[in-house]
Design a protein around this motif. Sequence first.
Motif, short mmCIF file in Angstrom:
data_model
loop_
_atom_site.label_atom_id
_atom_site.label_comp_id
_atom_site.label_asym_id
_atom_site.label_seq_id
_atom_site.Cartn_x
_atom_site.Cartn_y
_atom_site.Cartn_z
N SER A 296 0.88 -1.04 -0.08
CA SER A 296 -0.10 -0.01 -0.12
C SER A 296 1.03 1.46 0.12
O SER A 296 0.79 2.06 -0.83
CB SER A 296 -1.03 -0.07 1.40
N ILE A 297 1.82 1.30 0.92
CA ILE A 297 2.50 2.70 1.06
C ILE A 297 3.65 2.93 0.02
O ILE A 297 3.87 4.05 -0.12
CB ILE A 297 3.13 2.90 2.63
N ARG A 298 4.01 1.67 -0.71
CA ARG A 298 5.07 1.95 -1.58
C ARG A 298 4.29 1.68 -3.05
O ARG A 298 5.17 1.72 -4.05
CB ARG A 298 6.13 0.96 -1.41
N ARG A 299 3.07 1.64 -3.17
CA ARG A 299 2.24 1.62 -4.20
C ARG A 299 2.53 0.53 -5.30
O ARG A 299 2.34 0.75 -6.49
CB ARG A 299 2.49 3.18 -5.15
N ILE A 300 2.98 -0.59 -4.43
CA ILE A 300 3.36 -1.65 -5.44
C ILE A 300 2.24 -2.20 -6.36
O ILE A 300 2.40 -2.61 -7.57
CB ILE A 300 3.87 -2.90 -4.40
N HIS A 301 1.14 -2.16 -5.82
CA HIS A 301 -0.29 -2.56 -6.53
C HIS A 301 -0.52 -1.70 -7.81
O HIS A 301 -0.73 -2.16 -8.73
CB HIS A 301 -1.59 -2.57 -5.74
N LYS A 302 0.14 -0.48 -7.89
CA LYS A 302 -0.01 0.51 -8.91
C LYS A 302 1.06 0.19 -9.90
O LYS A 302 1.01 0.12 -11.14
CB LYS A 302 -0.03 2.08 -8.38
N SER A 303 2.27 0.24 -9.46
CA SER A 303 3.29 -0.26 -10.17
C SER A 303 3.35 -1.53 -10.99
O SER A 303 3.86 -1.51 -12.07
CB SER A 303 4.76 0.12 -9.53
N TYR A 304 2.91 -2.44 -10.30
CA TYR A 304 2.90 -3.90 -10.96
C TYR A 304 1.96 -3.85 -12.33
O TYR A 304 2.55 -4.17 -13.38
CB TYR A 304 2.23 -4.77 -9.83
N ILE A 305 0.78 -3.16 -12.19
CA ILE A 305 -0.20 -2.74 -13.21
C ILE A 305 0.63 -2.09 -14.32
O ILE A 305 0.56 -2.26 -15.64
CB ILE A 305 -1.41 -2.36 -13.11
N ARG A 306 1.23 -1.11 -13.86
CA ARG A 306 2.05 0.13 -14.99
C ARG A 306 2.88 -0.61 -15.72
O ARG A 306 3.00 -0.65 -17.10
CB ARG A 306 2.52 1.11 -14.09
N THR A 307 3.81 -1.33 -15.08
CA THR A 307 4.98 -1.96 -15.59
C THR A 307 4.70 -3.23 -16.64
O THR A 307 5.22 -3.41 -17.73
CB THR A 307 6.23 -2.45 -14.79
N ARG A 308 3.52 -3.78 -16.18
CA ARG A 308 2.92 -4.89 -17.53
C ARG A 308 2.61 -4.33 -18.55
O ARG A 308 2.43 -4.96 -19.57
CB ARG A 308 1.95 -5.64 -16.60
N ASP A 309 2.22 -2.92 -18.32
CA ASP A 309 1.67 -2.27 -19.66
C ASP A 309 2.97 -1.28 -20.37
O ASP A 309 2.59 -0.39 -20.97
CB ASP A 309 0.25 -1.40 -19.15
N PHE A 310 4.13 -1.64 -19.80
CA PHE A 310 5.30 -0.73 -20.36
C PHE A 310 5.07 0.43 -20.01
O PHE A 310 5.79 1.36 -20.72
CB PHE A 310 5.54 -1.19 -21.79
N ASN A 311 4.10 0.79 -18.70
CA ASN A 311 4.41 2.23 -18.23
C ASN A 311 5.38 2.45 -17.43
O ASN A 311 5.11 1.93 -16.11
CB ASN A 311 3.05 2.41 -17.84
#
Length: 348
Positions: free
Chosen positions: A120-135
Amino acid sequence: MNNNKIKVAFFDAKEYDIASFNKANTENEFEFRFFETRLNAETVRLAEGFDVVCVFVNDDVNKEVIDQLAAYGIRLLALRCAGYNNVDIEYAYKKIHVVRVPAYSPYAVAEHAIALLLTSIRRIHKSYIRTRDFNFSLSGLTGFDLHGKTIGVVGTGKIGKVFINICRGFGMHVIAYDKFPDEDSGIEYVELEEIWKRSDIISFHCPLTNETRHMVNRDTIRKMKPGVVIINTSRGALIDAESLLDGIKERKIGAACLDVYEEESDYFFNDRSGHIMDDEVLARLISMPNVIVTSHQAFLTAEALSNIAATTLSNIHELLETGRCANELCYRCPDFSTCEKTHIKKCF
Ligand code: NAI
């Protein structure tokens, strides 16, 4: 069925229960029947003909179910979990013995609480989805250090203590509240009011009782620090979910990490992906960028499953062989773990 074996009916059985219990049945002493359905007044008839009924956290063992189990001559209800708020223990007295698994892996739950916090506090749930989309953008992913933060722990039993040790490893300042503090533990105990007032993060590790139900509510949220992170891996009803949602909408609560939810029994443990979500509060909570919900998953490690199966079978064996069991629940004991009779004279 082979009549020499102890016949056990499992309710709410998942594939991981089937695997772990079959593996633990090394002596082939037990005969299992696994029902996917939960135990309740409608399904209790499935239990007829069994010696023992084995249930989990969302089976509803109310008065009607207990009467019916007793009418079928079933002497033992074996919980394959620690919490027992779903069983009417008082009504079960003198009708059916109830045993549980008081500890199977406090590490599993404590580590899951930490996993939720870090995610939650390192936003891993967000970055996981981003990098899978090459963002590979970092925009909006700023977190904060755990080091130096004050964490308030409510409930310092087996799980709470493991959790506290992990937090100390991160360099966090731990304060705690427990109705029955362990004075020799070196834990800094404070009153609940102090927990609300001083904590940057609050994690719940106490049981659900009349006293703890909705301990997070509009009033207590008001007393918390702005941006507070709330972790609940204990029982959903410790938190009034509508108040939590309001606290998030008002930006008072910085993040919520929830492995449990008050109305979880209608949803958790099942694939509901093809269904319309009727629970507006849960849907709204899940939609929030700063809320992480897992589906009562904290217990789910290989070690915990193996310990749950081994202890449950040994509880059944012990109670049926000797008529008593150290892990028996009895409402007459002020604290089940310190039963004055140690179940030697038997409460019933
Ligand atoms: P435990 O019995 O070892 O510790 C519970 C602690 O809460 C005790 O120290 C007790 O004194 C304290 N307590 C009792 N009433 C309290 C109150 N009114 N206010 C504050 N503290 C109070 O239990 P354990 O094994 O540490 O488990 C804690 C909870 O975790 C369980 O009650 C259960 O609800 C939950 N749990 C959740 C799991 C999951 O998969 N999410 C798995 C296992 C347990």
